[in-house]
Design a protein around this motif. Structure first.
Motif, PDB file in Angstrom:
ATOM      1  N   SER A 193     -55.804  90.219 -77.307  1.00 35.22           N
ATOM      2  CA  SER A 193     -54.903  90.742 -76.283  1.00 35.22           C
ATOM      3  C   SER A 193     -54.331  89.553 -75.528  1.00 35.22           C
ATOM      4  O   SER A 193     -55.001  88.523 -75.390  1.00 35.22           O
ATOM      5  CB  SER A 193     -55.698  91.639 -75.329  1.00 35.22           C
ATOM      6  OG  SER A 193     -55.081  91.692 -74.078  1.00 35.22           O
ATOM      7  N   SER A 203     -61.740  92.065 -82.226  1.00 37.81           N
ATOM      8  CA  SER A 203     -60.405  92.657 -82.103  1.00 37.81           C
ATOM      9  C   SER A 203     -59.970  92.823 -80.644  1.00 37.81           C
ATOM     10  O   SER A 203     -58.801  92.651 -80.332  1.00 37.81           O
ATOM     11  CB  SER A 203     -60.372  94.008 -82.817  1.00 37.81           C
ATOM     12  OG  SER A 203     -61.315  94.878 -82.221  1.00 37.81           O
ATOM     13  N   TYR A 204     -60.898  93.137 -79.734  1.00 36.59           N
ATOM     14  CA  TYR A 204     -60.499  93.369 -78.336  1.00 36.59           C
ATOM     15  C   TYR A 204     -59.914  92.122 -77.697  1.00 36.59           C
ATOM     16  O   TYR A 204     -59.107  92.194 -76.773  1.00 36.59           O
ATOM     17  CB  TYR A 204     -61.687  93.861 -77.500  1.00 36.59           C
ATOM     18  CG  TYR A 204     -62.844  92.887 -77.423  1.00 36.59           C
ATOM     19  CD1 TYR A 204     -63.868  92.943 -78.337  1.00 36.59           C
ATOM     20  CD2 TYR A 204     -62.894  91.914 -76.430  1.00 36.59           C
ATOM     21  CE1 TYR A 204     -64.921  92.046 -78.291  1.00 36.59           C
ATOM     22  CE2 TYR A 204     -63.935  91.010 -76.375  1.00 36.59           C
ATOM     23  CZ  TYR A 204     -64.946  91.076 -77.313  1.00 36.59           C
ATOM     24  OH  TYR A 204     -65.969  90.187 -77.264  1.00 36.59           O
ATOM     25  N   THR A 247     -63.368  92.744 -67.202  1.00 37.11           N
ATOM     26  CA  THR A 247     -64.147  92.817 -68.436  1.00 37.11           C
ATOM     27  C   THR A 247     -65.596  92.383 -68.210  1.00 37.11           C
ATOM     28  O   THR A 247     -66.359  92.266 -69.167  1.00 37.11           O
ATOM     29  CB  THR A 247     -63.521  91.936 -69.540  1.00 37.11           C
ATOM     30  OG1 THR A 247     -63.456  90.594 -69.058  1.00 37.11           O
ATOM     31  CG2 THR A 247     -62.138  92.406 -69.911  1.00 37.11           C
ATOM     32  N   PRO A 284     -67.825  92.662 -75.089  1.00 35.20           N
ATOM     33  CA  PRO A 284     -67.144  93.728 -74.328  1.00 35.20           C
ATOM     34  C   PRO A 284     -68.126  94.599 -73.551  1.00 35.20           C
ATOM     35  O   PRO A 284     -69.309  94.640 -73.873  1.00 35.20           O
ATOM     36  CB  PRO A 284     -66.454  94.531 -75.423  1.00 35.20           C
ATOM     37  CG  PRO A 284     -67.255  94.271 -76.644  1.00 35.20           C
ATOM     38  CD  PRO A 284     -67.787  92.884 -76.523  1.00 35.20           C
ATOM     39  N   TYR A 339     -61.325  97.926 -68.022  1.00 34.85           N
ATOM     40  CA  TYR A 339     -61.260  96.999 -69.168  1.00 34.85           C
ATOM     41  C   TYR A 339     -60.462  97.610 -70.311  1.00 34.85           C
ATOM     42  O   TYR A 339     -59.976  96.921 -71.180  1.00 34.85           O
ATOM     43  CB  TYR A 339     -62.668  96.614 -69.632  1.00 34.85           C
ATOM     44  CG  TYR A 339     -63.569  97.781 -69.938  1.00 34.85           C
ATOM     45  CD1 TYR A 339     -63.445  98.482 -71.126  1.00 34.85           C
ATOM     46  CD2 TYR A 339     -64.537  98.184 -69.023  1.00 34.85           C
ATOM     47  CE1 TYR A 339     -64.270  99.558 -71.402  1.00 34.85           C
ATOM     48  CE2 TYR A 339     -65.367  99.255 -69.292  1.00 34.85           C
ATOM     49  CZ  TYR A 339     -65.224  99.948 -70.485  1.00 34.85           C
ATOM     50  OH  TYR A 339     -66.027 101.021 -70.749  1.00 34.85           O
ATOM     51  N   LYS A 340     -60.316  98.935 -70.265  1.00 35.78           N
ATOM     52  CA  LYS A 340     -59.520  99.589 -71.302  1.00 35.78           C
ATOM     53  C   LYS A 340     -58.073  99.108 -71.278  1.00 35.78           C
ATOM     54  O   LYS A 340     -57.380  99.136 -72.283  1.00 35.78           O
ATOM     55  CB  LYS A 340     -59.563 101.108 -71.098  1.00 35.78           C
ATOM     56  CG  LYS A 340     -60.894 101.718 -71.482  1.00 35.78           C
ATOM     57  CD  LYS A 340     -60.893 103.205 -71.243  1.00 35.78           C
ATOM     58  CE  LYS A 340     -62.228 103.807 -71.657  1.00 35.78           C
ATOM     59  NZ  LYS A 340     -62.312 105.223 -71.303  1.00 35.78           N
ATOM     60  N   TYR A 390     -58.418  95.270 -73.093  1.00 35.45           N
ATOM     61  CA  TYR A 390     -58.743  95.057 -74.501  1.00 35.45           C
ATOM     62  C   TYR A 390     -57.592  95.448 -75.416  1.00 35.45           C
ATOM     63  O   TYR A 390     -56.930  96.465 -75.197  1.00 35.45           O
ATOM     64  CB  TYR A 390     -59.982  95.873 -74.886  1.00 35.45           C
ATOM     65  CG  TYR A 390     -61.241  95.428 -74.202  1.00 35.45           C
ATOM     66  CD1 TYR A 390     -61.401  94.101 -73.829  1.00 35.45           C
ATOM     67  CD2 TYR A 390     -62.258  96.311 -73.922  1.00 35.45           C
ATOM     68  CE1 TYR A 390     -62.556  93.683 -73.194  1.00 35.45           C
ATOM     69  CE2 TYR A 390     -63.416  95.909 -73.290  1.00 35.45           C
ATOM     70  CZ  TYR A 390     -63.559  94.594 -72.925  1.00 35.45           C
ATOM     71  OH  TYR A 390     -64.691  94.187 -72.301  1.00 35.45           O
ATOM     72  N   PHE A 404     -65.905  97.572 -81.611  1.00 31.32           N
ATOM     73  CA  PHE A 404     -64.838  96.673 -82.025  1.00 31.32           C
ATOM     74  C   PHE A 404     -65.152  96.058 -83.370  1.00 31.32           C
ATOM     75  O   PHE A 404     -66.290  96.085 -83.825  1.00 31.32           O
ATOM     76  CB  PHE A 404     -64.636  95.564 -80.988  1.00 31.32           C
ATOM     77  CG  PHE A 404     -64.061  96.076 -79.711  1.00 31.32           C
ATOM     78  CD1 PHE A 404     -62.704  96.316 -79.601  1.00 31.32           C
ATOM     79  CD2 PHE A 404     -64.880  96.349 -78.629  1.00 31.32           C
ATOM     80  CE1 PHE A 404     -62.179  96.814 -78.435  1.00 31.32           C
ATOM     81  CE2 PHE A 404     -64.359  96.841 -77.462  1.00 31.32           C
ATOM     82  CZ  PHE A 404     -63.004  97.080 -77.367  1.00 31.32           C
ATOM     83  N   THR A 435     -55.853  96.963 -78.659  1.00 32.34           N
ATOM     84  CA  THR A 435     -56.165  98.079 -79.553  1.00 32.34           C
ATOM     85  C   THR A 435     -56.303  97.525 -80.964  1.00 32.34           C
ATOM     86  O   THR A 435     -55.518  96.682 -81.381  1.00 32.34           O
ATOM     87  CB  THR A 435     -55.017  99.108 -79.522  1.00 32.34           C
ATOM     88  OG1 THR A 435     -54.665  99.319 -78.165  1.00 32.34           O
ATOM     89  CG2 THR A 435     -55.426 100.400 -80.164  1.00 32.34           C
ATOM     90  N   ASP A 436     -57.290  98.022 -81.632  1.00 32.36           N
ATOM     91  CA  ASP A 436     -57.550  97.502 -82.972  1.00 32.36           C
ATOM     92  C   ASP A 436     -56.671  98.247 -83.979  1.00 32.36           C
ATOM     93  O   ASP A 436     -57.108  99.151 -84.662  1.00 32.36           O
ATOM     94  CB  ASP A 436     -59.038  97.710 -83.285  1.00 32.36           C
ATOM     95  CG  ASP A 436     -59.427  96.953 -84.528  1.00 32.36           C
ATOM     96  OD1 ASP A 436     -58.519  96.486 -85.226  1.00 32.36           O
ATOM     97  OD2 ASP A 436     -60.634  96.847 -84.787  1.00 32.36           O
TER      98      ASP A 436
END
Lengths: 320, 218
Positions: free
Chosen positions: B56, B52-53, B121, B217, A290-291, A294, A14, A296-297
């Motif tokens: 959300s 960045s994560y 997470t 993360p 977790y996908k 999170y 990230f 998306t960047d």
């Protein structure tokens, strides 16, 4: 230089991006407006309380039967003897109210009460038990089993045809019925209670078949998942699902100690075992869900940024 | 770079007020609106960097639970001020009680999503476990708070649940000292006792989140 990139950034996949703060006040505003609108347009559960007068007017036979059970010590109020001031439900819920209203009662009721109190407790209970059993027989009820089915309510006509060694109990029960129907009993119970307390009113009402029968018909007892429901409203406390599961599905969960124990075990699992035990605590890592969480960047993966990165080569760092 | 964590936590440091610079960069009105964010405890809310994560909406759920808690306190204060006769007997009182009810729904809705986010997470690892445990204790306490709120309402449900719980939950040693059909005591437990403890727990929870930063993360 790659070797100078902080270790954590190297492994996280990230980047550090500008934080979009304004989403917080905007979402907060939407949620605030939503709950205000729901409160105004949808409302909330608001079923009026049952009163002693209403219950006894609708089911007078239930009241006579409840008095018999209070006098033979089999009523549910004997579960509540730990309540402050309760001590003995027969005295608190039957004898004391009658004594307090002796001036308003017919002479035969006062005489019946004197006759009842003149006898030893054993005899008092025997009379009441005879009356109670006779009512059960007339209603064709077996032993008390199958806890969560409605209880039949005797009619006054049915009760007037009963005969047996009841002593003064039926007259006493009718005296209570009279006080209940004219509103005296509710005033009396609230009058001897301080402030906004309904201990005696509710305990008295819970001895009647009415309250529990109504709850069962509406699917509101704990065994019917009533913990997560509300009477007359479509949204209840669904968030009590974990205690509800402990109560309905887990063995022994329907008793007080079992219920508390299961909840304590569930809490222990989530607070201590799940996050600390190796293997268990790694489940989220293996599930890879977790996908879904999170973000998306997008910026870092945009073609423009990628091309800039490529042109700059190793000179750029992760947080372009 | 002696400390590899230095950059990672850089976004937690405060930022000077810098009115003139901000005015120049963001325009007068925007700079004015954003001013509060440069004062404690809102330091660096604008123009701050974050991993960045964490950009959300899933990471807003704890904040929305906290917002619901504040709204519960606010609507609860109004209800406490005017009392049961008001919320039972007038339209405005009923609507206020309904807003309180739906805010409780919102509190638990976002709380469940927050817990799901934390689980998925793995945000309970290492030193964060303490805060995870504090959060969970607050969650279970909130369920108790809900029960006493239901008892304090003073409607049919309160009447029935007071007796139904008195013959189950409140028969066990310790808890049997509490009398659920004593609505005065239920109301005091609901508006003063448990919220006071919850306020402390949630305060510590939020402070620790602030101190520890966003969980790394998986």
């Amino acid at each position: 230089m790659k070797s100078h990139t902080p270790k954590n950034q190297e492994t996280t996949r990230f980047h550090v991006v500008p934080h979009c703060f304004w989403r917080y006040p905007i979402v907060a505003g939407i949620v605030t407006v939503a709950v205000i609108l729901l409160g105004m347009l949808v409302g909330s559960p608001n079923w009026p309380q049952a009163t002693i007068k209403k219950v006894t007017t609708e089911q007078p036979g239930g009241t006579l039967w409840a008095v018999a059970q209070e006098l033979d010590h089999s009523s549910s109020s004997y579960t509540n003897t730990q309540e402050y001031g309760m001590i003995n439900p027969a005295t608190r819920l039957v004898v004391d109210p009658l004594k307090s209203a002796s001036w308003a009662l017919a002479p035969n009721v006062n005489e019946a009460l004197s006759q009842f109190l003149a006898q030893p407790e054993q005899q008092q209970v025997r009379w009441a038990m005879n009356y109670d059993n006779s009512i059960r027989k007339a209603l064709k009820m077996g032993s008390m089993g199958g806890a969560m089915s409605t209880v039949p309510v005797p009619s006054l006509t049915m009760l007037s045809h009963l005969h047996g060694d009841f002593g003064p109990v039926p007259v006493i029960a009718n005296g209570i019925l009279q006080l209940a129907r004219n509103g005296y009993l509710q005033n009396y119970f609230q009058g001897i209670s301080p402030g906004n307390t309904f201990e005696y009113v509710n305990i008295w009402l819970y001895d009647q078949p009415y309250l529990l029968n109504t709850a069962i018909k509406n699917g509101l007892t704990d065994d019917q998942w009533g913990m997560i429901k509300e009477r007359g409203f479509f949204v209840g406390p669904w968030y009590l699902i974990i205690p509800a599961i402990a109560h309905v599905l887990l063995p022994g969960g329907s008793s007080g100690p079992g219920f508390v124990l299961w909840n304590a075990l569930i809490a222990f699992f989530f607070i201590v075992l799940f996050p600390l035990i190796p293997g268990l605590r790694d489940i989220p890592r293996y599930l890879k869900l977790y996908k879904l969480i999170y973000a998306t960047d997008n910026i870092q993966h945009s073609p423009l940024v990628q091309s800039v990165k490529r042109s700059l080569g190793d000179e750029t760092n992760a947080s372009i | 770079m002696s400390d590899p964590n230095q950059d990672y936590f850089a976004h937690h440091t405060s930022q000077p007020f810098a009115w003139k610079e901000r005015k120049k960069a963001r325009g007068t009105w925007r700079a004015l609106f954003e001013s509060f964010a440069y004062l404690p405890p809102f330091n660096r809310m604008f123009g701050k960097d974050s991993p960045s994560y964490a950009e959300s909406y899933w990471y807003c759920m704890g904040g929305l639970t906290f917002l619901s808690f504040l709204l519960l306190i606010l609507s609860g204060l109004v209800l406490t001020l005017f009392g049961p006769t008001w919320w039972q007997g007038t339209y405005v009182g009923y609507v206020t009680k309904s807003i309180h009810y739906w805010t409780a729904q919102s509190f638990f809705f976002f709380l469940f999503l927050h817990i799901i986010r934390v689980w998925l997470t793995g945000a309970y690892r290492g030193k964060r476990w303490l805060n995870y445990a504090i959060g969970f204790v607050a969650f279970f306490l909130s369920l108790g708070e809900n029960l006493f709120g239901l008892l304090a309402r003073g409607d049919w449900e309160s009447q029935f649940v007071s007796m139904h719980s008195d013959d189950m939950l409140f028969t066990i040693p310790g808890l049997r000292l509490i009398s659920p059909e004593n609505f005065t005591s239920a109301l005091i437990i609901h508006v003063a006792l448990i919220p006071f403890v919850l306020l402390i727990l949630i305060g510590v929870h939020v402070t620790l989140v602030k101190l520890q930063g966003i969980a790394r993360p998986l």
